[in-house]
Design a protein around this motif. Structure first.
Motif, short mmCIF file in Angstrom:
data_model
loop_
_atom_site.label_atom_id
_atom_site.label_comp_id
_atom_site.label_asym_id
_atom_site.label_seq_id
_atom_site.Cartn_x
_atom_site.Cartn_y
_atom_site.Cartn_z
N ASP A 32 -71.18 5.89 -7.06
CA ASP A 32 -72.55 5.84 -7.57
C ASP A 32 -73.40 5.11 -6.53
N LEU A 33 -74.18 5.86 -5.77
CA LEU A 33 -74.97 5.31 -4.66
C LEU A 33 -76.45 5.28 -4.99
N SER A 34 -76.78 5.09 -6.23
CA SER A 34 -78.18 5.03 -6.62
C SER A 34 -78.79 3.69 -6.20
N PRO A 35 -80.06 3.66 -5.81
CA PRO A 35 -80.70 2.40 -5.42
C PRO A 35 -80.78 1.44 -6.61
N PRO A 36 -80.88 0.14 -6.33
CA PRO A 36 -80.92 -0.84 -7.45
C PRO A 36 -82.13 -0.68 -8.34
N ASN A 37 -83.27 -0.28 -7.78
CA ASN A 37 -84.50 -0.18 -8.57
C ASN A 37 -84.71 1.18 -9.20
N LYS A 38 -83.65 2.01 -9.26
CA LYS A 38 -83.79 3.35 -9.81
C LYS A 38 -82.80 3.54 -10.95
N THR A 39 -83.22 4.31 -11.93
CA THR A 39 -82.35 4.62 -13.05
C THR A 39 -81.21 5.53 -12.57
#
Length: 561
Positions: free
Chosen positions: A205-212
């Protein structure tokens, strides 16, 4: 397999007797490059002199959140942040699997401190059989091929339950099973893969910290598949000291490196010895079971009887004048050789066309045949004399057919069956009779008539021959082609059972049965002739030396006078 320093090693296949549940995989994921936005917006501070200083290096002392290491077992479920938010809501749980995941997520909410990047999809998750082909591991810009999309939609068939009962008992469908215009839903429902397999995917899971968290931020790190035969498929292969694998996010263009290592626990010495004893016991029981199925009573020939078994093959025929050859053969049994009434002793091969191999016309028959004979030695003949045994012969007759259904006789020959067991490859040189006039050749050319011998055993020793000398002088023949025969010979006798007790050789056993009497008698005659010749040569040399001693003094006296 790629080189040692090549990161892309493709798919690897492993086979192990150890249960798949003991498989452990260590995955290490590390961020190697930051996004452009993070690099351009660095936090700064202002001093009294108005100089802006970048605050760098303060976070290096802390543990980086972009580095994660995890040891995963087979079918071990690890939830990502998106799944935790989804399954924490009870309204989203529709089936039994969702209810199970809901209970597990509730127990993990209070224990979870930070977001994890590595998670897994197990065999029961929808991603494992429907959505894998949509994602690419290393290049998200690459579009999957139509075959990859179709194969990604193939679901695994679980053999058992209703399907197994219908397969065993048989069922007649009550509706039409052929759909001329299937819908997309029916295609997905009916695309089933026959061999049952289990799959597992290690994801990131490589989603940015500020993104859902979203499904578009999930990337495949490793795919594991195990089929019914116990073959493990790993894609990509274990790192094994090679260069780490690389992956890049699609939106933020961040780069990550990861390694895959096999950290399965090795068996201890006690476990290895226990497994070895178990295998030995299993093999012993299997051997006893096979022995009980086979039995201990084998067919043994009578006393003083030799059983002769031949598994043969007509391999090929070459260098014949005509095409579309066939071979008629039969076994000629000498005296004291017998066969059962049901035993086949005559064969006719199929018609075979010849092909050119190295400027030679060869017809490959590959025609198998088999027969069993019994030999019981006869001590004394009717005349009171001991008769030497003879081995059977395989008589061959080669024929041909043309497009006008004309028959041609292409040759006769025979093979003396070997007296030794084992594999033998024999070549029979054929000949055919030739008439005494040109009319015979014209008849053969126009209407296919060919001179034939009345008794096929005339190719060797005629069965009606009873005499001391056999003369074929005046019989006109012509050499034709050759026939290659492969023979697998086996000898069986009660006398062979004594080989371990008294260490007797095969020659002595055959001699006791009268098989090698001819060879022994011929050898003794040759040895006696050799001894007599040597005695004659020695006597002649002695006489010559004595004559020279008597002549020399007379010659010397004559010279002195």
């Amino acid at each position: 397999m790629a080189g040692f320093f090549e990161p892309d090693c493709g798919t690897a296949y492993y086979r192990s007797n150890d249960p798949i549940k003991n498989n452990k995989i260590k995955v290490t994921l590390k961020k190697v490059s930051a996004s452009f936005a993070e690099e351009g917006a660095k936090p700064v501070t202002t001093t009294e002199s108005g100089v802006e200083l970048a605050t760098i290096g303060k976070q290096k002392k802390k543990k980086s959140p972009d580095h994660e290491e995890c040891i995963i077992g087979w079918q071990q479920k690890i939830f990502c942040q998106r799944e935790i938010e989804f399954y924490s809501n009870k309204d989203n749980c529709k089936n039994v699997l969702d209810q199970k995941y809901h209970q597990e997520v509730l127990s993990l909410i209070n224990k979870r401190r930070q977001k994890n990047m590595i998670f897994t999809y197990v065999d029961h998750d929808p991603f494992s059989h429907q959505q894998e082909g949509v994602y690419s591991m290393t290049n998200l810009m690459e579009k999957p091929s139509p075959l990859a999309i179709k194969m990604a939609q193939v679901r695994c068939r679980r053999i058992g339950g209703r399907q197994l009962r219908e397969k065993e008992q048989g069922s007649i469908p009550k509706t039409l099973i052929v759909d001329e215009n299937p819908s997309e839903e029916s295609k997905l429902r009916n695309h089933l893969e026959a061999p049952p397999i289990q799959v597992m995917y290690i994801m990131a899971d490589l989603s940015p910290p500020n993104k859902t968290p979203d499904e578009t931020d999930e990337y495949v790190l490793c795919a594991l598949k195990v089929d019914a035969n116990g073959v493990l498929c790993v894609k990509p292969d274990y790192s094994c000291g090679r260069k780490p694998y690389s992956i890049e996010t699609y939106m933020t263009r961040e780069g990550f490196d990861y390694t895959i290592e096999n950290v399965s626990k090795d068996m201890s010495r006690q476990e290895q010895e226990k497994e070895l004893r178990m295998y030995r016991e299993m093999y012993s029981r299997h051997n006893d079971f096979v022995q009980s199925c086979v039995g201990y009573e084998f067919e043994v020939p009578p006393v003083d009887t030799l059983k002769y078994v031949v598994f043969g093959e007509i391999v090929s025929a070459q260098d014949f004048e005509k095409d579309n050859l066939y071979i008629h053969m039969f076994t000629d049994l000498p005296k004291d050789w017998t066969a059962e009434r049901s035993q086949q002793l005559s064969w006719i091969t199929q018609t075979c066309a010849a092909k050119t191999v190295d400027q030679t016309e060869i017809a490959y028959f590959s025609y198998p045949f088999h027969f069993e004979l019994n030999y019981k030695k006869n001590q004394l003949s009717s005349k009171g004399e001991y008769e030497l045994p003879q081995f059977p012969r395989l008589m061959l007759e080669v024929g041909a057919f043309d497009s006008w259904s004309r028959h041609y006789n292409e040759g006769y020959s025979y093979l003396q069956l070997p007296a030794k067991p084992g594999i033998h490859t024999e070549t029979a040189h054929c000949w055919r009779p030739v008439g005494n006039s040109v009319v015979d050749n014209l008849r053969r050319f126009f209407i296919g008539g060919t001179p034939e011998i009345e008794d096929p055993t005339y190719a060797a020793i005629p069965s009606t021959f009873d005499g001391s000398y056999l003369s074929k002088f005046g019989f006109r023949t012509q050499s034709t082609g050759t026939v290659t025969v492969r023979l697998n010979v086996m000898l069986q006798s009660r006398a062979f059972m004594e080989t371990k007790a008294n260490k007797r050789s095969l020659g002595s056993l055959l001699e006791s049965l009268g098989i090698t009497a001819m060879q022994a008698n011929i050898t003794s005659v040759l040895e006696a002739f050799k001894r007599a010749r040597m005695k004659m040569v020695a006597a002649r040399e002695a006489a010559t030396q004595e004559l020279l001693r008597e002549v020399r003094p007379i010659q010397k006296g004559e010279l002195e006078e």
